[in-house]
Design a protein around this motif. Structure first.
Motif, PDB file in Angstrom:
ATOM      1  N   HIS A  84       7.693 -18.602  38.521  1.00  0.00           N
ATOM      2  CA  HIS A  84       8.551 -17.516  39.011  1.00  0.00           C
ATOM      3  C   HIS A  84       8.374 -16.293  38.106  1.00  0.00           C
ATOM      4  CE1 HIS A  84      11.815 -15.401  40.778  1.00  0.00           C
ATOM      5  NE2 HIS A  84      12.654 -15.585  39.779  1.00  0.00           N
ATOM      6  N   HIS A  85       8.478 -16.492  36.811  1.00  0.00           N
ATOM      7  CA  HIS A  85       8.296 -15.354  35.904  1.00  0.00           C
ATOM      8  C   HIS A  85       6.812 -15.131  35.649  1.00  0.00           C
ATOM      9  CE1 HIS A  85      12.547 -16.539  34.628  1.00  0.00           C
ATOM     10  NE2 HIS A  85      12.636 -15.424  35.309  1.00  0.00           N
ATOM     11  N   HIS A 119       7.778 -13.368  41.745  1.00  0.00           N
ATOM     12  CA  HIS A 119       8.951 -13.028  40.945  1.00  0.00           C
ATOM     13  C   HIS A 119       9.994 -12.290  41.784  1.00  0.00           C
ATOM     14  CE1 HIS A 119      10.638 -10.874  37.157  1.00  0.00           C
ATOM     15  NE2 HIS A 119      11.274 -11.996  37.391  1.00  0.00           N
ATOM     16  N   HIS A 347      20.448 -17.841  32.897  1.00  0.00           N
ATOM     17  CA  HIS A 347      19.298 -17.330  33.643  1.00  0.00           C
ATOM     18  C   HIS A 347      18.469 -18.485  34.234  1.00  0.00           C
ATOM     19  CE1 HIS A 347      16.500 -13.751  34.125  1.00  0.00           C
ATOM     20  NE2 HIS A 347      15.801 -14.770  34.602  1.00  0.00           N
ATOM     21  N   GLU A 351      18.348 -19.772  38.327  1.00  0.00           N
ATOM     22  CA  GLU A 351      17.088 -19.576  39.037  1.00  0.00           C
ATOM     23  C   GLU A 351      16.363 -20.883  39.337  1.00  0.00           C
ATOM     24  OE1 GLU A 351      15.674 -15.104  37.880  1.00  0.00           O
ATOM     25  OE2 GLU A 351      14.704 -16.737  36.832  1.00  0.00           O
TER      26      GLU A 351
HETATM   27 ZN   LIG Z   1      14.366 -14.609  36.088  1.00  0.00          ZN
END
Ligand SMILES: [Zn+2]
Length: 390
Positions: A84-85, A119, A347, A351
């Motif tokens: 994702h990042h 992202h 965070h 997520e």
């Molecule tokens: Zn994030």
């Protein structure tokens, strides 16, 4: 149900067979879901390392691409990581062992593992990051909290009446003319086109140097901005003129297809205390930070996976009883006090549900392929944040 990964979970090892699915195929599935052009403009999404034509043996999905994740992919014989990042966010000025991200790139190249990042495009799409969070909290009637997206364009072209149907069909097939559940939407008005071909021109009507007046139709259609190139190409191919005239412009219309955050409802009202218990269990949050009266009843819940503090005003205006997000600043807690309950679930934790969503989406989309690659979530947590000393 604790959705956060544990080391003790069973590990799937990927088969070594030569599959038929390429990195590019997986990229297309991901981009059909979360188009890169909806990402935040300063984001860096897409294929970050690897060969698009490589055949995919196994796909490992994680929130972050770290050296440990590359190691896990290698151990499990996966040759595509979806994170994702983005690993590559700030430009790498050198690729040496001194830098953590550079070491990761070197390991990926050495082990022939591709890396793809989805992202903010995954945050802003339907069934993306915040929907996955809403799903794991059991919210019903999910919809976007903020929909600021101006992603539509309009194309107008001028076609001799004899060719209108063919040009409209070609443009529709390339992605224009869709409004909600309707396709092939267009507007047409008859008029007169004029032109004079210069030297060397080969006009479809008349001859070079002669002023022509032709009955034409002004044909207009909406299109998603990302389809602009293919629609213009399709229009030019189907158009009888050597130099078709057309206008392509951006619209201010807001689309409901993309947005930020999600609002939904719990099946029945519960106290804030019970709801925070649900957040702890379902997201695996050890100590959520919150503000609000624990005895107050909550039913309408706004969520935003990751740093979503800026959506607090929307959550209040939408009438949410509680807003769940992460990276909440001290002053944002003050802003919420007395108006809405606010929960900072972390965070990683807020997520993480999207990792499951990616795994499920890819398994579903790849199931009909010949020898599809195995898709699995990483077994280790990439969360660097720890709580307390217990
Ligand atoms: Zn994030």
């Amino acid at each position: 149900m604790n959705v956060v990964p544990h080391h003790t979970r069973g590990t799937t090892y990927f088969s070594g067979g030569g599959g038929t699915v390429t990195v590019r195929d997986v990229q297309e599935i991901m981009e059909g879901w979360a188009p890169p052009d909806i990402a935040w403009e300063r984001d860096n999404v897409g294929l970050q390392v690897g060969d698009p034509a490589a055949r995919v043996r196994g796909i490992l999905v994680a929130l972050d691409a770290t050296e440990a994740i590359v190691e896990e992919a290698s151990r499990r014989r996966a040759n595509l990581i979806i994170s994702h990042h983005p690993l590559l966010f700030r430009p790498l000025r050198s690729v040496t062992t001194e830098d953590r991200n550079a070491r990761c790139v070197m390991a990926l190249v050495r082990k022939r593992i591709a890396l793809y990042a989805a992202h903010t495009n995954l945050d802003f799409t339907k069934r993306g990051t915040s929907f996955a969070l809403a799903e794991s909290l059991g919210l019903l009637k999910q919809r976007f909290l903020r929909t600021p997206y101006r992603l539509q364009s309009k194309i107008v072209t001028f076609v001799p009446s004899s060719h209108v149907e063919a040009v409209a069909r070609a443009m529709s097939e390339a992605g224009s003319g869709v409004i909600g559940a309707y396709d092939r939407c267009s507007f047409r008005i008859a008029g007169t086109g004029t032109f004079r071909g210069g030297e060397g021109s080969r006009p479809a009507r008349g001859g070079a140097g002669r002023l022509e007046r032709v009955p034409e139709v002004r044909l207009e259609m909406v299109l998603p901005r990302r389809a602009s190139q293919s629609v213009v190409r399709a229009m030019k191919n189907a158009h009888p003129y050597e130099e078709p005239a057309y206008d392509l412009y951006q619209l201010e219309n807001v689309t409901g297809d993309y947005g930020m955050g999600v609002i939904g409802e719990l099946p029945r009202p519960v106290t804030l205390r019970t709801f925070i218990g649900t957040v702890r269990r379902r997201l695996g949050v050890r100590a959520p930070k919150f503000t609000g009266n624990l005895r107050s009843m909550v039913r309408s819940v706004a969520v935003c996976g990751g740093s979503g503090g800026e959506l607090l005003p929307e959550a209040i205006v939408a009438g949410a009883d509680v807003f769940v997000t992460a990276d909440v600043k001290y002053h944002t807690f003050h802003d919420a006090a007395g108006r809405i309950a606010l929960v900072d679930g972390g965070h990683f934790e807020t997520e993480y549900p999207v990792v499951r969503a990616i795994v499920e989406r890819l398994r579903h989309e790849l199931r009909a392929r010949k020898r599809p690659p195995v898709v699995a979530a990483a077994t280790q947590s990439t969360n660097p944040v720890r709580h307390g000393l217990t």
